[in-house]
Enzyme design. Structure first.
Site, PDB file in Angstrom:
ATOM      1  N   ALA A   1       1.132   0.635   1.961  1.00 37.83           N
ATOM      2  CA  ALA A   1       0.836   2.299   1.923  1.00 37.83           C
ATOM      3  C   ALA A   1      -0.352   2.619   1.099  1.00 37.83           C
ATOM      4  CB  ALA A   1       1.927   3.389   2.414  1.00 37.83           C
TER       5      ALA A   1
ATOM      6  N   ASP B   1       0.721  -5.642  -3.327  1.00 37.12           N
ATOM      7  CA  ASP B   1       0.118  -4.843  -4.211  1.00 37.12           C
ATOM      8  C   ASP B   1       1.279  -3.594  -4.759  1.00 37.12           C
ATOM      9  OD1 ASP B   1      -1.429  -3.108  -5.624  1.00 37.12           O
ATOM     10  OD2 ASP B   1      -2.303  -1.921  -3.324  1.00 37.12           O
TER      11      ASP B   1
ATOM     12  N   CYS C   1      -1.345  -1.010 -10.507  1.00 35.81           N
ATOM     13  CA  CYS C   1      -2.672  -0.309 -11.726  1.00 35.81           C
ATOM     14  C   CYS C   1      -1.288  -0.125 -12.439  1.00 35.81           C
ATOM     15  CB  CYS C   1      -2.596   1.095 -10.264  1.00 35.81           C
ATOM     16  SG  CYS C   1      -1.196   1.622  -9.456  1.00 35.81           S
TER      17      CYS C   1
HETATM   18  C1  LIG Z   1       0.280   0.486  -5.056  1.00 34.13           C
HETATM   19  S1  LIG Z   1       1.201   1.121  -4.009  1.00 34.13           S
HETATM   20  C2  LIG Z   1       1.083   0.170  -2.618  1.00 34.13           C
HETATM   21  C3  LIG Z   1      -1.350   0.875  -2.180  1.00 34.13           C
HETATM   22  C4  LIG Z   1      -1.852   0.403  -0.927  1.00 34.13           C
HETATM   23  N1  LIG Z   1      -1.742  -1.695  -0.943  1.00 34.13           N
HETATM   24  C5  LIG Z   1      -3.414   0.691  -0.937  1.00 34.13           C
HETATM   25  O1  LIG Z   1      -4.243   0.229  -1.137  1.00 34.13           O
HETATM   26  O2  LIG Z   1      -3.228   2.042  -0.273  1.00 34.13           O
HETATM   27  C6  LIG Z   1       2.749   0.512  -3.439  1.00 34.13           C
HETATM   28  C7  LIG Z   1       3.727   0.839  -2.413  1.00 34.13           C
HETATM   29  O3  LIG Z   1       4.522  -0.127  -1.909  1.00 34.13           O
HETATM   30  C8  LIG Z   1       5.610   0.161  -1.640  1.00 34.13           C
HETATM   31  N2  LIG Z   1       7.192  -0.614  -1.764  1.00 34.13           N
HETATM   32  C9  LIG Z   1       8.009  -0.044  -2.432  1.00 34.13           C
HETATM   33  N3  LIG Z   1       8.738  -1.105  -2.484  1.00 34.13           N
HETATM   34  C10 LIG Z   1       8.937  -1.677  -1.307  1.00 34.13           C
HETATM   35  C11 LIG Z   1       9.400  -2.650  -0.311  1.00 34.13           C
HETATM   36  N4  LIG Z   1      10.504  -2.718  -1.382  1.00 34.13           N
HETATM   37  N5  LIG Z   1       8.852  -3.064   0.535  1.00 34.13           N
HETATM   38  C12 LIG Z   1       7.917  -2.907   0.587  1.00 34.13           C
HETATM   39  N6  LIG Z   1       6.887  -2.196   0.444  1.00 34.13           N
HETATM   40  C13 LIG Z   1       7.362  -1.027  -1.010  1.00 34.13           C
HETATM   41  C14 LIG Z   1       5.695   1.768  -1.463  1.00 34.13           C
HETATM   42  O4  LIG Z   1       6.328   2.474  -0.595  1.00 34.13           O
HETATM   43  C15 LIG Z   1       3.786   2.263  -1.887  1.00 34.13           C
HETATM   44  O5  LIG Z   1       3.432   2.752  -0.872  1.00 34.13           O
END
Ligand SMILES: C[S@@+](CC[C@H](N)C(=O)[O-])C[C@H]1O[C@@H](n2cnc3c(N)ncnc32)[C@H](O)[C@@H]1O
Length: 429
Positions: free
Chosen positions: A253, A320, A373
């Site tokens: 997300a 990511d 990031c």
């Molecule tokens: C850096 S953002 C990702 C951005 C995305 N890849 C984009 O390009 O739009 C990191 C994401 O990791 C999710 N996240 C955090 N912990 C997580 C977990 N244990 N499992 C899956 N997602 C996770 C967060 O909700 C967040 O949306």
């Protein structure tokens, strides 16, 4: 002749703290030994040390490796008197140090003069650094803990990094190449009188001269274009998905990179987009729909694949990872104040857990791209180095000409991009 005031103050504090005598009893008799003008100074030094005792002791402990014992305890109090003068009085530092060192003689511990001198000079340096920390925090508008980390990680570039974080971020566009070529979209921008500053030849990302309202971008509502920083647009290019691949985007997300991968490789056999946050996952669905793309979206924890994985291995995985966001401070200045130093260790553990788990879902011969990031080495090159050390089947693919570095660290505003990190790993067959 008037006695040495620092020596008397040390004796007085020693008598009160170590011997349990009262200040009201001790001080008047010692004051009789000094000339009129020094009586006030003696009083101030004794009261001051007793007021600030824990703090002075703390500073002393940081500088004295072997605590003074027995008869030498009086010199310990002399050091506290010296620190108190430097920190809390208007006595010039050099005088505070030299007078305190000279007091070792009347205290009959002249052999400890080098110790007193070294400790007080060390304290002077320590407090000068402390002041420069505060000064840097104000000058560069970042919290001190963060400045220290950046200084450590980038000893020659730290000022540029902090300055870049203060700049207004540029607007980058990603052309949906399923609908339009980059060259053709450039033409559309020209017709709309939207000026382009540069086009990244690697990814096709377009940087505008001035940010514009999203609604004024040609074809935005029909999915011809998306807003995405130039650094984030490297992910899909680096992962280089192929037709027929089973792809996992495990922290997806709001879906910028999921969509980009689908735009670049329409023949992807299946795209699974996972995010732990259901509300944020809704944004992945919105983006897929606007761009007319499709993926399997699952609200799930990437560190617990057992709860969502269908048992088939993946050819490509994008991780990511959740991170400190320290590479995107120019876009999100609140990160500076919301993040605490203690968050970093927790994030590093979470990243490591997710990485280890999703690695087991990768086919032998498959590729995983780790991205953050962040600009902190512990989340990036150090994280990947540790992973490679413990996973014999993980092979690092070089991403830049400097093969000595682990992965590709982009610093904020480097080639106008956000601060980002990429490491590409393949699984040995
Ligand atoms: C850096 S953002 C990702 C951005 C995305 N890849 C984009 O390009 O739009 C990191 C994401 O990791 C999710 N996240 C955090 N912990 C997580 C977990 N244990 N499992 C899956 N997602 C996770 C967060 O909700 C967040 O949306």
């Amino acid at each position: 002749m008037s006695a040495n005031v620092r020596a008397l103050a040390a004796k007085c504090c020693y008598a009160v703290v170590d011997k349990g005598r009262s200040l009201a009893d001790e001080l008047p008799q010692l004051q009789e030994k000094v000339a009129g003008k020094d009586k006030g100074l003696l009083q101030e030094l004794c009261y001051g040390v007793l007021r600030y005792l824990p703090e002075l002791e703390h500073s002393c402990r940081q500088l004295v490796t072997k605590p003074l014992k027995g008869k030498q305890r009086v010199v310990h109090f002399l050091i506290l008197v010296g620190i108190y003068q430097i920190k809390y009085t208007r006595i010039p530092d050099h005088a505070a140090v030299s007078e305190s060192v000279a007091a070792t003689k009347p205290l009959k511990h002249f052999h400890l003069k080098a110790l007193v001198n070294g400790v007080l000079r060390g304290f002077q340096r320590m407090s000068a650094d402390g002041q420069s920390e505060v000064a840097d925090a104000i000058k560069f508008n970042h919290p001190s803990w963060f400045i220290n980390k950046i200084k450590q990680a980038y000893p020659s570039d730290w000022q540029q990094v902090l300055t870049a974080n203060m700049a207004k971020p540029p607007m980058w566009l990603r052309v949906n190449q399923l609908q339009n070529s980059v060259a053709h979209y450039q033409e559309q921008l020209k017709q709309a009188k939207i000026d382009i500053e540069l086009v990244d030849s690697n990814s096709g990302a377009i940087k505008l001269v001035t940010p514009v309202d999203v609604g004024s971008l040609p074809g935005f509502n029909h999915g011809e274009v998306s807003i995405q920083d130039g650094a984030a647009q490297q992910a899909a290019v680096l992962l280089d998905c192929q037709s027929g691949d089973r792809v996992l985007d495990c922290c997806a997300a709001p879906g910028g990179k999921t969509c980009h991968m689908l735009e670049l490789t329409p023949g992807i056999a299946s795209m699974t987009a996972i995010d732990v946050d259901e509300n944020r996952l809704a944004r992945v669905k919105e983006n897929l729909s606007r761009l007319n793309l499709s993926a399997k979206t699952i609200a799930g924890d990437a560190s617990d694949p057992e709860s969502w994985w269908d048992g088939e291995l993946f050819d490509r995985i994008l991780l990511d990872a959740p991170c400190s966001g320290t590479g995107v401070i120019r876009r999100h200045p609140d990160i500076k104040w919301l993040r605490q130093a203690s968050d970093i260790d927790k994030l590093v553990i979470l990243q490591q857990q997710i990485l280890t788990k999703v690695w087991s879902l990768l086919k032998p011969g498959g590729t995983l791209l780790y991205a953050t990031c962040s600009i902190l080495p512990e989340e990036n090159c150090e994280q990947i180095q540790q992973f490679i050390n413990k996973e014999p089947n993980a092979e690092l693919v070089s991403l830049n000409s400097n093969s000595d570095t682990i992965g590709w660290q982009i610093l904020p505003n480097q080639q106008s991009m956000d601060g980002f990190y990429y490491a590409k790993l393949t699984k040995r067959i």
